[in-house]
Scaffold this active site. Structure first.
Site, short mmCIF file in Angstrom:
data_model
loop_
_atom_site.label_atom_id
_atom_site.label_comp_id
_atom_site.label_asym_id
_atom_site.label_seq_id
_atom_site.Cartn_x
_atom_site.Cartn_y
_atom_site.Cartn_z
N THR A 1 0.80 -1.23 0.00
CA THR A 1 0.00 0.00 0.00
C THR A 1 0.83 1.27 0.00
O THR A 1 0.50 2.25 -0.67
CB THR A 1 -0.88 0.00 1.27
OG1 THR A 1 -1.67 -1.18 1.24
CG2 THR A 1 -1.79 1.21 1.33
N ASP B 1 1.95 -7.53 -3.79
CA ASP B 1 1.18 -7.43 -2.57
C ASP B 1 1.85 -8.44 -1.64
O ASP B 1 2.19 -9.55 -2.08
CB ASP B 1 -0.27 -7.84 -2.84
CG ASP B 1 -1.15 -7.68 -1.62
OD1 ASP B 1 -2.06 -6.83 -1.68
OD2 ASP B 1 -0.93 -8.39 -0.62
N SER B 2 2.06 -8.09 -0.39
CA SER B 2 2.90 -8.98 0.43
C SER B 2 2.25 -10.32 0.70
O SER B 2 2.90 -11.24 1.19
CB SER B 2 3.30 -8.29 1.74
OG SER B 2 2.24 -8.26 2.64
N SER B 3 0.98 -10.49 0.33
CA SER B 3 0.36 -11.82 0.43
C SER B 3 1.05 -12.80 -0.52
O SER B 3 0.92 -14.01 -0.35
CB SER B 3 -1.13 -11.75 0.07
OG SER B 3 -1.72 -10.68 0.73
N THR C 1 2.38 -21.54 21.14
CA THR C 1 1.08 -21.23 21.76
C THR C 1 0.23 -20.30 20.88
O THR C 1 0.77 -19.43 20.19
CB THR C 1 1.23 -20.61 23.16
OG1 THR C 1 -0.07 -20.22 23.64
CG2 THR C 1 2.15 -19.41 23.18
N GLN C 2 -1.09 -20.49 20.97
CA GLN C 2 -2.02 -19.58 20.27
C GLN C 2 -2.10 -18.24 20.98
O GLN C 2 -2.60 -17.27 20.41
CB GLN C 2 -3.42 -20.20 20.23
CG GLN C 2 -3.51 -21.42 19.35
CD GLN C 2 -4.89 -22.07 19.36
OE1 GLN C 2 -5.88 -21.47 19.79
NE2 GLN C 2 -4.96 -23.29 18.90
N CYS C 3 -1.66 -18.19 22.24
CA CYS C 3 -1.71 -16.91 22.97
C CYS C 3 -0.65 -15.97 22.41
O CYS C 3 0.45 -16.42 22.08
CB CYS C 3 -1.40 -17.12 24.45
SG CYS C 3 -2.62 -18.13 25.28
N1 ASP Z 1 -2.24 -6.11 1.18
C1 ASP Z 1 -1.20 -5.13 1.40
C2 ASP Z 1 0.13 -5.87 1.48
O1 ASP Z 1 0.41 -6.47 2.46
C3 ASP Z 1 -1.47 -4.35 2.63
C4 ASP Z 1 -0.38 -3.34 2.95
O2 ASP Z 1 0.37 -2.93 2.10
O3 ASP Z 1 -0.25 -2.93 4.09
O4 ASP Z 1 0.85 -5.85 0.52
#
Ligand code: ASP
Length: 341
Positions: free
Chosen positions: A13, A57-59, A275-277
């Protein structure tokens, strides 16, 4: 001498601006950064910008992306005093953790930042984040950088990267470091918490580029079928599984559940307990439910985040031929990712 900083834009972003004609978001040309952020001129540093050819996109981050980023830093390591990585916030904690384990003998600041609102927005948090990150990357006391670690700079805090997780999709304060104090805090001055910053005395910076992604994360929930765990443990080539457990590392005690895990371990799969915590540590000896996991050979990850455990396992599996070495080294702190009591 003026400090030299390299800013690497990988996507996300922060670097998006609205196309004047169509109104859609498109990547920003960092060659024009001084138009967008004229205050950068006031810094007494030489700032160079490098933009990834393939902005993501970092995904979409994966091992190839981490290797590309680490290589860009390696190639420029001697030329610059510090590095700022502009990165999407969604998987920034994974990338920061991965870099921390890939880098050996890091002696310069590598500061990751991004934003919740793009630089094009009036209220963008990106402006402050970039400026703070550059200042931290250039901060030295004599010859020694103030923060020679992989860190995340977001909303007035500099956090050890491998201690962070993204916990807010809405607030500007998107990251937390639940088990480790901030390395620095930005107010009127930037206050460096030197007692929490790791200073490395070794030189010879190098990058480990062998990463093995053949791992899985299973989050437990009440009623989870052991068939699901069994199916994951049967995936072709799987090397390690992170079990996200309850509280201080607890899991169901049924025989079936334990038998499935045990047979995975007998096949040579490494199973670790995170842990999930968000806060606190795995202590498998504390309750009967955790103790049984320890007895069958599951390895406790202490207070490591899942992000850290994932990337540490990938790096150790990539580097070490012997799985027993991975089992021995995983629960030890390598880059300050675990709190030693
Ligand atoms: N979906 C975007 C990413 O992680 C969100 C961001 O840039 O913060 O690339």
């Amino acid at each position: 001498m003026e400090k030299q900083i390299l800013v690497i834009y990988t996507g996300g972003t922060i670097g998006m601006i609205k196309d004047a004609d169509s109104g859609v978001l498109k990547p920003f040309n960092f060659k024009n950064i001084y138009e967008q952020l004229p205050m950068l001129r006031q810094f007494n540093y030489k700032i160079d910008f490098l933009t990834f050819e393939n902005l993501i996109d970092s995904s979409d981050a994966d091992k190839a992306f981490w290797i590309e980023l680490a290589t860009k830093i390696e190639d420029n390591y001697d030329k610059y005093d510090g590095f700022v990585v502009l990165h999407g916030s969604d998987t920034m904690s994974y990338t920061a953790s991965a870099l921390s384990f890939m880098f050996n003998n890091l002696n310069k600041p590598v500061v990751l930042t991004g934003s919740q609102l793009s630089l094009a927005e009036i209220r963008s948090d990106g402006r402050d984040n970039i400026i703070n990150a550059i200042e931290v990357a250039a901060a030295y006391k004599g010859d020694i950088p103030m923060v020679p670690e992989v860190s995340i700079c977001f909303e007035n805090k500099i956090l050890r990267g491998n201690r962070t997780l993204k916990n807010n999709a809405e607030n500007f304060e998107a990251f937390i470091s639940p088990n480790y104090p901030p390395l620095a805090e930005v107010g009127v001055n930037i206050k460096y918490n030197r007692e929490f910053i790791h200073y490395n005395n070794e030189s010879n910076f190098s990058v480990n580029k062998n990463i093995d992604e053949r791992i899985a994360v299973i989050k437990l929930f009440p009623g989870i079928s052991s068939k699901i765990i069994e199916a994951v443990l049967e995936v072709d080539g799987i090397q390690a599984v992170i079990l996200e457990t309850y509280g201080s590392g607890n899991a169901p005690t049924t025989r079936e559940f334990l038998e499935v895990l045990k047979s995975g371990i007998e096949k040579g799969i490494i199973i670790v307990n995170v842990t999930q915590c968000t806060k606190g540590s795995v202590q498998m000896g504390k309750y009967e439910t955790g103790k049984q996991l320890e007895e069958i050979g599951i390895i406790g990850a202490w207070d490591m985040t899942t992000e850290s455990a994932v990337t540490k396992l990938m790096c150790l599996l990539g580097q070490l031929d012997n799985k027993d070495d991975v089992r021995t080294i995983f629960p030890q702190t390598l880059r300050g990712e675990i709190t030693l009591e």
